[in-house]
Design a protein around this motif. Structure first.
Motif, mmCIF file in Angstrom:
data_model
loop_
_atom_site.group_PDB
_atom_site.id
_atom_site.type_symbol
_atom_site.label_atom_id
_atom_site.label_comp_id
_atom_site.label_asym_id
_atom_site.label_seq_id
_atom_site.Cartn_x
_atom_site.Cartn_y
_atom_site.Cartn_z
ATOM 1 N N LYS A 217 9.459 1.915 -6.857
ATOM 2 C CA LYS A 217 8.073 2.129 -7.279
ATOM 3 C C LYS A 217 7.472 0.872 -7.902
ATOM 4 O O LYS A 217 6.379 0.920 -8.457
ATOM 5 N N THR A 218 8.186 -0.246 -7.841
ATOM 6 C CA THR A 218 7.731 -1.466 -8.506
ATOM 7 C C THR A 218 7.191 -2.493 -7.525
ATOM 8 O O THR A 218 7.036 -3.658 -7.882
ATOM 9 N N LEU A 219 6.891 -2.079 -6.301
ATOM 10 C CA LEU A 219 6.429 -3.026 -5.298
ATOM 11 C C LEU A 219 4.906 -3.044 -5.205
ATOM 12 O O LEU A 219 4.251 -2.034 -5.448
ATOM 13 N N PRO A 220 4.332 -4.179 -4.799
ATOM 14 C CA PRO A 220 2.917 -4.175 -4.412
ATOM 15 C C PRO A 220 2.764 -3.360 -3.127
ATOM 16 O O PRO A 220 3.702 -3.239 -2.342
ATOM 17 N N VAL A 221 1.591 -2.795 -2.911
ATOM 18 C CA VAL A 221 1.353 -2.054 -1.680
ATOM 19 C C VAL A 221 0.785 -2.991 -0.628
ATOM 20 O O VAL A 221 0.272 -4.067 -0.934
ATOM 21 N N SER A 222 0.898 -2.601 0.631
ATOM 22 C CA SER A 222 0.415 -3.430 1.731
ATOM 23 C C SER A 222 -1.105 -3.550 1.680
ATOM 24 O O SER A 222 -1.814 -2.561 1.475
ATOM 25 N N ARG A 223 -1.574 -4.754 1.852
ATOM 26 C CA ARG A 223 -3.006 -5.041 1.913
ATOM 27 C C ARG A 223 -3.196 -6.276 2.780
ATOM 28 O O ARG A 223 -2.228 -6.892 3.239
ATOM 29 N N ASN A 224 -4.448 -6.674 3.028
ATOM 30 C CA ASN A 224 -4.706 -7.914 3.756
ATOM 31 C C ASN A 224 -4.003 -9.060 3.040
ATOM 32 O O ASN A 224 -4.144 -9.230 1.842
ATOM 33 N N GLY A 225 -3.253 -9.842 3.797
ATOM 34 C CA GLY A 225 -2.560 -10.968 3.189
ATOM 35 C C GLY A 225 -1.249 -10.607 2.526
ATOM 36 O O GLY A 225 -0.590 -11.475 1.948
ATOM 37 N N ARG B 248 5.103 3.735 8.430
ATOM 38 C CA ARG B 248 4.252 3.794 7.234
ATOM 39 C C ARG B 248 4.929 4.700 6.211
ATOM 40 O O ARG B 248 5.352 5.817 6.551
ATOM 41 N N VAL B 249 5.032 4.239 4.967
ATOM 42 C CA VAL B 249 5.721 5.018 3.936
ATOM 43 C C VAL B 249 5.081 4.723 2.585
ATOM 44 O O VAL B 249 4.597 3.615 2.341
ATOM 45 N N ARG B 250 5.066 5.720 1.710
ATOM 46 C CA ARG B 250 4.474 5.551 0.387
ATOM 47 C C ARG B 250 5.527 5.052 -0.608
ATOM 48 O O ARG B 250 6.723 5.328 -0.465
ATOM 49 N N LEU B 251 5.046 4.344 -1.622
ATOM 50 C CA LEU B 251 5.941 3.903 -2.687
ATOM 51 C C LEU B 251 6.698 5.091 -3.264
ATOM 52 O O LEU B 251 6.122 6.155 -3.485
ATOM 53 N N GLU C 100 13.600 -7.490 13.782
ATOM 54 C CA GLU C 100 12.531 -7.397 12.784
ATOM 55 C C GLU C 100 11.623 -6.213 13.084
ATOM 56 O O GLU C 100 11.244 -5.990 14.235
ATOM 57 N N ASP C 101 11.281 -5.485 12.023
ATOM 58 C CA ASP C 101 10.402 -4.318 12.149
ATOM 59 C C ASP C 101 9.384 -4.335 11.025
ATOM 60 O O ASP C 101 9.752 -4.337 9.832
ATOM 61 N N VAL C 102 8.113 -4.323 11.373
ATOM 62 C CA VAL C 102 7.048 -4.311 10.376
ATOM 63 C C VAL C 102 6.917 -2.911 9.794
ATOM 64 O O VAL C 102 6.975 -1.906 10.511
ATOM 65 N N VAL C 103 6.735 -2.836 8.488
ATOM 66 C CA VAL C 103 6.542 -1.552 7.813
ATOM 67 C C VAL C 103 5.357 -1.671 6.860
ATOM 68 O O VAL C 103 5.175 -2.706 6.213
ATOM 69 N N GLN C 104 4.540 -0.642 6.820
ATOM 70 C CA GLN C 104 3.376 -0.624 5.932
ATOM 71 C C GLN C 104 3.681 0.260 4.732
ATOM 72 O O GLN C 104 4.025 1.431 4.886
ATOM 73 N N LEU D 9 0.460 8.802 -3.621
ATOM 74 C CA LEU D 9 -0.643 9.712 -3.304
ATOM 75 C C LEU D 9 -1.687 9.811 -4.423
ATOM 76 O O LEU D 9 -2.894 9.810 -4.128
ATOM 77 N N PRO D 10 -1.292 9.894 -5.705
ATOM 78 C CA PRO D 10 -2.332 9.963 -6.751
ATOM 79 C C PRO D 10 -3.255 8.747 -6.741
ATOM 80 O O PRO D 10 -4.465 8.878 -6.947
ATOM 81 N N LEU D 11 -2.703 7.582 -6.499
ATOM 82 C CA LEU D 11 -3.542 6.383 -6.436
ATOM 83 C C LEU D 11 -4.375 6.374 -5.164
ATOM 84 O O LEU D 11 -5.540 5.952 -5.173
#
Length: 310
Positions: free
Chosen positions: A95-103, A24-27, A123-127, A132-134
């Protein structure tokens, strides 16, 4: 000779495994790990090692996968039978990516490019989490009793849209809240839409729209954010005519001009870029009939639509 022949078919050949320190990692932050490479039964020439960051989007009954980035790891080398190598891995997320969500989810695909043989993939899944401000803004909405809908985080031609529904204090008056977000130098900007029920507070307009800015000094305190969001939403539903699409456009220096500036700013900001353009081509354009809606005033959906009457 027989072992060499089998290795070319992928049997007993070299393999690679990426082990991430955190999945798990933040934008905007870096993700790290290590590559563990192990030789097969014979000596093999490796052309290169690279990693693809892939986004898979399940939306409107369609599934599409796009390569967001290709990260070079190693150039050509030779690995002996049974030899083991360890290589470090570090990648800073744009910083220009969508964040992980359903779908919407991400995968690192590591490719060991074997000369004259079958490439080995790992293959490795990453979230990918919001900055943090958002994240604090989501927490503030949660304090007010709002919860994200299952469809929250969908990609639209102008960005990633988050949808929330009330479970507590606004449950009788608000149907849902939608917003787009952008990180700016001094804070977070939201394009906020509050959909109210027919008859709530005597309203005749259903969709109320407002641009909201939170300085980073306010995003440090979730309680402060929650209080400000409560005031903003309450003011919108008590003074609805200030927050209709037409009033927003008037405040934005005339129809069309202000709208396009706002949309353009978000489209090149936090959650989009070339990726969204590609996804529009394959998924969003078909689902939303993008070209036709552009001719009819596509961006009316957020800023300039006809006011709904109850």
């Amino acid at each position: 000779m027989f072992r060499k022949f089998l290795s070319k078919l992928g049997i007993g050949s070299a393999n690679i495994n990426l082990v991430l320190h955190h999945s798990r990692v933040r934008l905007g932050e870096a993700i790290s790990g290590e590559f563990f490479i192990e030789g097969g039964t014979v000596e093999q020439h490796i052309n290169k090692i690279d990693v693809e960051l892939r986004l898979t989007l399940n939306q409107n009954g369609q599934t599409q996968t796009k390569t967001v980035a290709t990260i070079p790891v190693s150039s050509a080398f030779v690995i002996q039978a049974g030899e083991k190598k360890v290589l470090p891995f570090t990648y800073e997320l744009p910083k220009t990516l969508p964040v992980s969500r359903n779908g919407l989810h991400y995968t690192f695909v590591t490719r060991l490019d074997i000369a004259g043989g079958v490439d080995h993939l790992d293959e490795d899944v990453v979230q990918i989490l919001p900055p943090l401000p958002l994240e604090k803004i989501f927490m503030a909405f949660e304090k007010l009793g709002f919860r994200e809908k299952a469809t929250s985080g969908a990609l639209k031609p102008y960005g990633q849209e988050f949808e929330l529904f009330p479970t507590e204090q606004f449950r009788e008056s608000v149907q849902e809240v939608e917003f787009f977000a952008s990180l700016e130098e001094e804070g977070v900007r939201l394009l906020l839409e509050v959909d109210v029920y027919a008859g709530a507070f005597g309203l005749q307009e259903k969709e109320l729209k407002r641009e909201v800015f939170f300085p980073y000094t306010e995003t440090n305190d979730v309680n402060v954010l929650a209080d400000k969001l409560r005031e903003i939403i309450q003011e919108m539903i008590e003074h609805p005519y200030q927050y209709t699409a037409s009033s927003y456009m008037a405040h934005s220096h005339g129809p069309g001009h202000g709208m396009m500036e706002a949309i353009g700013g978000f489209a090149t900001g936090l959650f989009t870029g070339m990726l969204i353009e590609e996804l529009i081509d394959d998924v969003v354009e078909e689902a939303f009939d993008f070209e036709e809606e552009m001719e009819e005033g596509f961006f009316d959906d957020f800023f300039d639509g006809e006011d709904e009457e109850f």
